[in-house]
Design a protein around this motif. Sequence first.
Motif, PDB file in Angstrom:
ATOM      1  N   LYS A  84       0.826  -1.197   0.000  1.00  0.00           N
ATOM      2  CA  LYS A  84       0.000   0.000   0.000  1.00  0.00           C
ATOM      3  C   LYS A  84       0.866   1.256   0.000  1.00  0.00           C
ATOM      4  N   THR A  85       0.358   2.287  -0.648  1.00  0.00           N
ATOM      5  CA  THR A  85       1.040   3.576  -0.662  1.00  0.00           C
ATOM      6  C   THR A  85       0.557   4.424   0.508  1.00  0.00           C
ATOM      7  N   GLU A  86       1.222   5.523   0.732  1.00  0.00           N
ATOM      8  CA  GLU A  86       0.817   6.439   1.791  1.00  0.00           C
ATOM      9  C   GLU A  86      -0.614   6.932   1.563  1.00  0.00           C
ATOM     10  N   ASN A  87      -0.950   7.248   0.325  1.00  0.00           N
ATOM     11  CA  ASN A  87      -2.307   7.721   0.017  1.00  0.00           C
ATOM     12  C   ASN A  87      -3.358   6.638   0.259  1.00  0.00           C
ATOM     13  N   GLN A  88      -3.029   5.390  -0.044  1.00  0.00           N
ATOM     14  CA  GLN A  88      -3.982   4.298   0.203  1.00  0.00           C
ATOM     15  C   GLN A  88      -4.221   4.129   1.704  1.00  0.00           C
ATOM     16  N   TYR A  89      -3.162   4.208   2.487  1.00  0.00           N
ATOM     17  CA  TYR A  89      -3.311   4.121   3.943  1.00  0.00           C
ATOM     18  C   TYR A  89      -4.100   5.303   4.487  1.00  0.00           C
ATOM     19  N   ARG A  90      -3.866   6.505   3.951  1.00  0.00           N
ATOM     20  CA  ARG A  90      -4.524   7.709   4.478  1.00  0.00           C
ATOM     21  C   ARG A  90      -6.046   7.590   4.408  1.00  0.00           C
ATOM     22  N   LYS A  91      -6.544   6.894   3.402  1.00  0.00           N
ATOM     23  CA  LYS A  91      -7.989   6.716   3.243  1.00  0.00           C
ATOM     24  C   LYS A  91      -8.592   5.857   4.350  1.00  0.00           C
ATOM     25  N   GLU A  92      -7.758   5.175   5.117  1.00  0.00           N
ATOM     26  CA  GLU A  92      -8.237   4.305   6.191  1.00  0.00           C
ATOM     27  C   GLU A  92      -8.457   5.044   7.514  1.00  0.00           C
ATOM     28  N   PHE A  93      -8.136   6.332   7.556  1.00  0.00           N
ATOM     29  CA  PHE A  93      -8.241   7.105   8.791  1.00  0.00           C
ATOM     30  C   PHE A  93      -9.235   8.250   8.644  1.00  0.00           C
ATOM     31  N   LEU A  94      -9.916   8.569   9.741  1.00  0.00           N
ATOM     32  CA  LEU A  94     -10.865   9.682   9.796  1.00  0.00           C
ATOM     33  C   LEU A  94     -10.475  10.615  10.931  1.00  0.00           C
ATOM     34  N   ILE A  95     -10.853  11.875  10.789  1.00  0.00           N
ATOM     35  CA  ILE A  95     -10.741  12.822  11.893  1.00  0.00           C
ATOM     36  C   ILE A  95     -12.139  13.392  12.107  1.00  0.00           C
ATOM     37  N   LYS A  96     -12.643  13.248  13.344  1.00  0.00           N
ATOM     38  CA  LYS A  96     -13.979  13.755  13.669  1.00  0.00           C
ATOM     39  C   LYS A  96     -13.890  14.745  14.813  1.00  0.00           C
ATOM     40  N   GLU A  97     -14.749  15.761  14.752  1.00  0.00           N
ATOM     41  CA  GLU A  97     -14.848  16.716  15.857  1.00  0.00           C
ATOM     42  C   GLU A  97     -15.629  16.086  17.000  1.00  0.00           C
ATOM     43  N   ILE A  98     -15.127  16.297  18.209  1.00  0.00           N
ATOM     44  CA  ILE A  98     -15.856  15.866  19.406  1.00  0.00           C
ATOM     45  C   ILE A  98     -15.865  17.039  20.387  1.00  0.00           C
ATOM     46  N   PRO A  99     -16.886  17.131  21.240  1.00  0.00           N
ATOM     47  CA  PRO A  99     -16.912  18.229  22.219  1.00  0.00           C
ATOM     48  C   PRO A  99     -15.694  18.161  23.132  1.00  0.00           C
ATOM     49  N   TYR A 100     -15.106  19.301  23.407  1.00  0.00           N
ATOM     50  CA  TYR A 100     -13.899  19.376  24.235  1.00  0.00           C
ATOM     51  C   TYR A 100     -14.148  18.766  25.610  1.00  0.00           C
ATOM     52  N   ASP A 101     -15.285  19.073  26.224  1.00  0.00           N
ATOM     53  CA  ASP A 101     -15.539  18.552  27.572  1.00  0.00           C
ATOM     54  C   ASP A 101     -15.693  17.046  27.585  1.00  0.00           C
ATOM     55  N   TYR A 102     -16.208  16.450  26.496  1.00  0.00           N
ATOM     56  CA  TYR A 102     -16.313  14.996  26.407  1.00  0.00           C
ATOM     57  C   TYR A 102     -14.915  14.377  26.391  1.00  0.00           C
ATOM     58  N   ALA A 103     -14.023  14.939  25.592  1.00  0.00           N
ATOM     59  CA  ALA A 103     -12.657  14.413  25.486  1.00  0.00           C
ATOM     60  C   ALA A 103     -11.931  14.514  26.829  1.00  0.00           C
ATOM     61  N   GLU A 104     -12.105  15.610  27.528  1.00  0.00           N
ATOM     62  CA  GLU A 104     -11.423  15.810  28.802  1.00  0.00           C
ATOM     63  C   GLU A 104     -11.929  14.831  29.867  1.00  0.00           C
ATOM     64  N   ASN A 105     -13.183  14.463  29.812  1.00  0.00           N
ATOM     65  CA  ASN A 105     -13.742  13.533  30.805  1.00  0.00           C
ATOM     66  C   ASN A 105     -13.362  12.082  30.536  1.00  0.00           C
ATOM     67  N   GLN A 106     -12.807  11.783  29.373  1.00  0.00           N
ATOM     68  CA  GLN A 106     -12.418  10.416  29.037  1.00  0.00           C
ATOM     69  C   GLN A 106     -11.011  10.087  29.542  1.00  0.00           C
ATOM     70  N   ASN A 107     -10.229  11.080  29.887  1.00  0.00           N
ATOM     71  CA  ASN A 107      -8.842  10.853  30.327  1.00  0.00           C
ATOM     72  C   ASN A 107      -8.749  10.610  31.791  1.00  0.00           C
TER      73      ASN A 107
END
Length: 77
Positions: free
Chosen positions: A54-77
């Motif tokens: 696989k090339t770098e571009n083929q691998y890149r298609k396997e990942f997503l970036i999603k927005e999540i609420p800041y307070d939700y992320a902080e409560n998960q740590n």
Amino acid sequence: MIKGPVKYLVYWKDMLKKNQGDAPMHDFDTTIEAEAYIIGIIHTLIVFDKKNKKTENQYRKEFLIKEIPYDYAENQN
């Protein structure tokens, strides 16, 4: 779109077993940090998996970036 402060969570598409969906990996304050994280993972996959063609571009298609609420992320740590 989410109102208020957000974080950006990186997901690896369809990596959970039994069709459970995308695997959450790590959250970041900016998309630049999230993209850099993904690029680091891709480079590691390319270096250590000599059989995979696989090339770098083929691998890149396997990942997503999603927005999540800041307070939700902080409560998960």
